[in-house]
Design a protein around this motif. Structure first.
Motif, short mmCIF file in Angstrom:
data_model
loop_
_atom_site.label_atom_id
_atom_site.label_comp_id
_atom_site.label_asym_id
_atom_site.label_seq_id
_atom_site.Cartn_x
_atom_site.Cartn_y
_atom_site.Cartn_z
N LEU A 75 0.83 -1.20 0.00
CA LEU A 75 0.00 0.00 0.00
C LEU A 75 0.86 1.25 0.00
N LEU A 76 1.92 1.24 0.80
CA LEU A 76 2.80 2.41 0.85
C LEU A 76 3.55 2.60 -0.46
N GLY A 77 3.75 1.52 -1.21
CA GLY A 77 4.32 1.65 -2.56
C GLY A 77 3.39 2.44 -3.47
N VAL A 78 2.08 2.20 -3.33
CA VAL A 78 1.09 2.97 -4.10
C VAL A 78 1.11 4.43 -3.63
N HIS A 79 1.18 4.63 -2.32
CA HIS A 79 1.26 5.99 -1.78
C HIS A 79 2.52 6.70 -2.30
N GLU A 80 3.64 5.99 -2.31
CA GLU A 80 4.90 6.58 -2.78
C GLU A 80 4.76 7.05 -4.22
N LEU B 98 -2.15 13.04 -0.67
CA LEU B 98 -2.72 11.84 -1.27
C LEU B 98 -3.78 12.12 -2.33
N ALA B 99 -4.57 13.17 -2.12
CA ALA B 99 -5.67 13.46 -3.06
C ALA B 99 -5.38 14.66 -3.95
N GLY B 100 -4.14 15.08 -4.01
CA GLY B 100 -3.79 16.24 -4.84
C GLY B 100 -2.77 17.11 -4.14
N ASN B 101 -2.84 18.41 -4.40
CA ASN B 101 -1.84 19.31 -3.83
C ASN B 101 -2.34 20.09 -2.62
N ASN B 102 -3.51 19.70 -2.10
CA ASN B 102 -4.03 20.30 -0.88
C ASN B 102 -4.28 19.19 0.14
N CYS B 103 -3.95 19.46 1.38
CA CYS B 103 -4.19 18.49 2.44
C CYS B 103 -5.70 18.29 2.57
N SER B 104 -6.13 17.03 2.69
CA SER B 104 -7.56 16.72 2.75
C SER B 104 -7.82 15.64 3.80
N LEU B 105 -9.06 15.24 3.89
CA LEU B 105 -9.42 14.16 4.80
C LEU B 105 -8.68 12.87 4.47
N PRO C 117 10.98 7.93 0.25
CA PRO C 117 11.22 9.37 0.46
C PRO C 117 9.98 10.25 0.37
N HIS C 118 9.07 9.98 -0.54
CA HIS C 118 7.88 10.82 -0.67
C HIS C 118 6.89 10.57 0.47
N VAL C 119 6.78 9.30 0.88
CA VAL C 119 5.90 8.98 2.01
C VAL C 119 6.45 9.64 3.28
N ASN C 120 7.75 9.56 3.47
CA ASN C 120 8.36 10.18 4.65
C ASN C 120 8.16 11.69 4.66
N ALA C 121 8.37 12.34 3.51
CA ALA C 121 8.17 13.80 3.43
C ALA C 121 6.71 14.16 3.71
#
Length: 99
Positions: A24-29, A38-45, A70-74
Motif C-alpha cells: 500500500l505504501l508503494g502505491v502511496h509513494e 494523497l488526493a492532490g496538492n491540498n491536504c484533505s481528509l 522518500p515521498h511517504v516520509n516527506a
C-alpha cells in the motif's frame, strides 16, 4: 498493541500485514511522487485519516515502512507537523501516560 493489553504478539499476523502495508505504501509513494498530498496538492481528509494509525506505527519497530520511501516520509513529516495534527497526536496515548 496486543501486549499493551496483556496479550501475546502473533508475529505471523504482523509479518503478513507488514507485507500488505508495504505494498500500500508503494502505491502511496507513487502517488506522492506527483502530488504533495494523497488526493492532490491540498491536504484533505484522505491525509488526515492516516494520522492516528501512522502515529502509532511510528512508535513500533516498523516505522521504517514510513521513513524509507522518500515521498511517504516527506508527506508524513508535513502532515504530522501541522498544528491540528499535533493536537490530535497529543491525545493519542494508547498505553502511555497522558502528558
Amino acid at each position: 498493541m496486543v501486549p499493551t493489553f496483556g496479550g501475546t504478539t502473533n508475529q505471523a499476523i504482523i509479518d503478513i500485514n507488514v507485507d500488505l502495508l508495504g505494498k500500500l505504501l508503494g502505491v502511496h509513494e507513487s502517488r506522492l511522487s506527483n502530488n504533495k498530498y494523497l488526493a492532490g496538492n491540498n491536504c484533505s481528509l484522505a491525509d488526515r485519516h492516516h494520522i492516528p494509525h501512522t502515529h502509532y506505527l511510528m512508535k513500533t519497530p516498523y516505522a521504517e515502512l514510513i521513513q524509507s520511501p522518500p515521498h511517504v516520509n516527506a508527506w508524513w513529516e508535513d502532515i504530522s507537523s501541522r498544528p491540528a495534527s499535533k493536537k490530535i497526536r497529543a491525545n493519542l496515548t494508547l498505553g502511555e501516560p497522558k502528558k
